[in-house]
Design a protein around this motif. Structure first.
Motif, PDB file in Angstrom:
ATOM      1  N   GLU A  57       0.851  -1.193   0.000  1.00 61.71           N
ATOM      2  CA  GLU A  57       0.000   0.000   0.000  1.00 61.71           C
ATOM      3  C   GLU A  57       0.886   1.241   0.000  1.00 61.71           C
ATOM      4  N   PRO A  58       0.622   2.171  -0.907  1.00 67.18           N
ATOM      5  CA  PRO A  58       1.443   3.383  -0.933  1.00 67.18           C
ATOM      6  C   PRO A  58       1.211   4.228   0.312  1.00 67.18           C
ATOM      7  N   LYS A  59       2.284   4.797   0.803  1.00 64.65           N
ATOM      8  CA  LYS A  59       2.229   5.647   2.001  1.00 64.65           C
ATOM      9  C   LYS A  59       2.827   7.012   1.673  1.00 64.65           C
ATOM     10  N   GLN A  62       4.082   8.936  -1.842  1.00 63.03           N
ATOM     11  CA  GLN A  62       3.621   8.063  -2.921  1.00 63.03           C
ATOM     12  C   GLN A  62       2.086   8.036  -2.958  1.00 63.03           C
ATOM     13  N   ARG A  63       1.478   7.910  -1.794  1.00 60.59           N
ATOM     14  CA  ARG A  63       0.012   7.913  -1.698  1.00 60.59           C
ATOM     15  C   ARG A  63      -0.553   9.240  -2.193  1.00 60.59           C
ATOM     16  N   LYS A  64       0.063  10.329  -1.748  1.00 62.61           N
ATOM     17  CA  LYS A  64      -0.388  11.664  -2.150  1.00 62.61           C
ATOM     18  C   LYS A  64      -0.266  11.849  -3.659  1.00 62.61           C
ATOM     19  N   LEU A  67      -3.157   9.860  -5.384  1.00 57.40           N
ATOM     20  CA  LEU A  67      -4.466  10.497  -5.225  1.00 57.40           C
ATOM     21  C   LEU A  67      -4.519  11.840  -5.954  1.00 57.40           C
ATOM     22  N   ASP A  82     -10.631   7.907  -0.459  1.00 61.03           N
ATOM     23  CA  ASP A  82      -9.197   7.701  -0.669  1.00 61.03           C
ATOM     24  C   ASP A  82      -8.780   6.240  -0.527  1.00 61.03           C
ATOM     25  N   ASP A  83      -9.215   5.577   0.531  1.00 64.25           N
ATOM     26  CA  ASP A  83      -8.805   4.191   0.763  1.00 64.25           C
ATOM     27  C   ASP A  83      -9.320   3.260  -0.338  1.00 64.25           C
ATOM     28  N   ILE A  86      -7.090   3.750  -3.292  1.00 62.92           N
ATOM     29  CA  ILE A  86      -5.807   3.070  -3.086  1.00 62.92           C
ATOM     30  C   ILE A  86      -5.968   1.579  -3.382  1.00 62.92           C
ATOM     31  N   THR A 138       2.954   5.758 -10.259  1.00 67.18           N
ATOM     32  CA  THR A 138       3.061   6.097  -8.825  1.00 67.18           C
ATOM     33  C   THR A 138       3.089   4.904  -7.900  1.00 67.18           C
ATOM     34  N   ILE A 139       2.348   3.844  -8.199  1.00 68.45           N
ATOM     35  CA  ILE A 139       2.261   2.705  -7.273  1.00 68.45           C
ATOM     36  C   ILE A 139       3.163   1.547  -7.713  1.00 68.45           C
TER      37      ILE A 139
END
Length: 143
Positions: A57-59, A62-64, A67, A82-83, A86, A138-139
């Protein structure tokens, strides 16, 4: 390739089901969880994802980036979930991995997977291609 995708998904599902069954069996027997060490897959969902060949899971940044990339295409893609986005992004990486080099099929799968309340049939192939690119860069850039 479709068989490989199916096997990967079934393996991941089996890991998650087995983890859930182990926890519920202990509850039904009245066993105490005190002092019991959690299994790797129950303690860390990324372990189960790795076993299925999916990215963690991106954190953080990377998550930002993921999204923000989706919201730059159309805010309705994430629609405040958001979740969920992801999770769908990780699933998209599975599609990339299981259909290597077949951008048309990957895009078709993404178009089916990425729906929203205002787009229950998906956002169309052009938007799906952009979603695919964001997830890939990104992921799961190594896929």
């Amino acid at each position: 390739m479709r068989t490989h995708h199916t096997i990967t998904l079934l393996t991941a599902a089996a890991l998650l089901i087995l983890t859930g069954c182990a926890d519920s069996d202990a509850d039904h027997k009245g066993a105490s969880d005190e002092g019991k060490q959690p299994t790797a897959s129950s303690a860390n969902p990324d372990t189960a994802r790795a076993a299925a060949g999916l990215p963690a899971e991106p954190k953080g940044a990377q998550r930002k980036a993921f999204l923000d990339g989706l919201n730059a295409i159309d805010r309705d893609i994430v629609h405040g979930k958001d979740d969920k986005a992801i999770s769908r992004g990780i699933d998209t990486c599975g599609t990339i991995k299981n259909l290597p080099g077949d951008t048309a099929k990957q895009t078709e799968q993404v178009a089916k997977r990425w729906t929203s309340p205002t787009h229950p049939e998906g956002h169309g192939l052009a938007t799906a291609a952009r979603i695919l690119a964001v997830a890939h860069t990104t992921i799961c850039p190594d896929f």
